[in-house]
Motif scaffolding. Sequence first.
Motif, mmCIF file in Angstrom:
data_model
loop_
_atom_site.group_PDB
_atom_site.id
_atom_site.type_symbol
_atom_site.label_atom_id
_atom_site.label_comp_id
_atom_site.label_asym_id
_atom_site.label_seq_id
_atom_site.Cartn_x
_atom_site.Cartn_y
_atom_site.Cartn_z
ATOM 1 N N SER A 141 0.826 -1.211 0.000
ATOM 2 C CA SER A 141 0.000 0.000 0.000
ATOM 3 C C SER A 141 0.860 1.260 0.000
ATOM 4 O O SER A 141 0.554 2.237 -0.703
ATOM 5 N N ALA A 144 2.315 1.680 -3.437
ATOM 6 C CA ALA A 144 1.302 2.186 -4.368
ATOM 7 C C ALA A 144 1.095 3.687 -4.206
ATOM 8 O O ALA A 144 1.046 4.427 -5.206
ATOM 9 N N THR A 254 -2.645 -6.638 -4.374
ATOM 10 C CA THR A 254 -2.698 -5.375 -3.638
ATOM 11 C C THR A 254 -2.103 -4.228 -4.429
ATOM 12 O O THR A 254 -2.680 -3.140 -4.509
ATOM 13 N N TRP A 257 -4.362 -3.331 -7.475
ATOM 14 C CA TRP A 257 -5.649 -2.794 -7.041
ATOM 15 C C TRP A 257 -5.484 -1.394 -6.461
ATOM 16 O O TRP A 257 -6.344 -0.530 -6.647
ATOM 17 N N ALA A 258 -4.376 -1.149 -5.756
ATOM 18 C CA ALA A 258 -4.173 0.156 -5.122
ATOM 19 C C ALA A 258 -3.670 1.211 -6.095
ATOM 20 O O ALA A 258 -3.735 2.408 -5.785
ATOM 21 N N THR A 259 -3.185 0.789 -7.261
ATOM 22 C CA THR A 259 -2.678 1.770 -8.228
ATOM 23 C C THR A 259 -3.675 2.046 -9.349
ATOM 24 O O THR A 259 -3.948 3.207 -9.685
#
Length: 316
Positions: A141, A144, A254, A257-259
């Motif tokens: 996270s 990202a 992760t 999805w976070a970017t």
Amino acid sequence: MTTSPPDTVMIARPAPRGPSHPHRGRRRPFEPYLLIAPTVLLVAGLMVVPVVIVIAYSLFDNVVTNQNPQFVGLANYLTILADPNFWNAVGNTVIFTVASVVIHMIIGVGFALMLNSKLVHKVPRVIFRAIYILPWIFTASVVAVLWRLLLDPSGVINYLLKTLGILQEAVPWLGTPATALLAVTVINIWSGYPFFMISLLAGLQGVPSDLYEAARVDGAGLIRQFFSVTLPALRPILFSMALLDLLWTTQQFTLIWATTGGGPINHTEVLSTYTYKLAFNSYQFSLASTSAVLILLASLFVAIFYVRQQKKASLF
């Protein structure tokens, strides 16, 4: 004439044994199984049972959201395999994974050789080692958020490229279909190369110096030493690390999805985000389970290949 009495010899008698437990001999063969029983139950509860449930879900229609799901057999598998979005995710996953693993290996070997070289003094080596390991310290996270700021149209990377005259105007790297997959691949490469570097550095430190001395006596230069001494010594580590990185990268969720969240327009959609969206965006849990089973089968194929190669390597 007096005679002395003969010496008496004391014979120690063994102490009488207590009554043996009638079931002691019977329990001994089962003791190893009793010791590993908690671990087996834990693994079964946390891994085997969920996998069996997901496989069962893939054979039914409208599970979770429907109280009376209908058995449909392999219909969900035919639906997934006929979905163009699934094959788009497969293609993106292959590009993302192969590029990440190959460049992880190249960067890892280069940095490990540099940190192991005697041409670099001790203090610079310590500094470089601390710098090179930094990406591994951050969570996905944090990585990202950091790269979203760097790749923003008003971020540092666009500013530097415009200053150097490479770009005429700022590019939204994560929001442009032509550059989004490249951007997330670069981010994954940056965050994952220390895994290779540290493992290869440990392997380099175990290569005997006598092999390099013998190669130098034979007139081998640095390049020939690398291919005749270093690379053969690192080959088992490289092979193992490549397969482990392959398994890890194919399941990367992760970071993507976070970017980008799989966008723009599914240009960074991979199998993990595709499966997640089926379950929690469309609430098609049966199709999501089917996609998860297909990913599991592919991962099992790689894992079995890895175990077989490790067994072959241990025989030599």
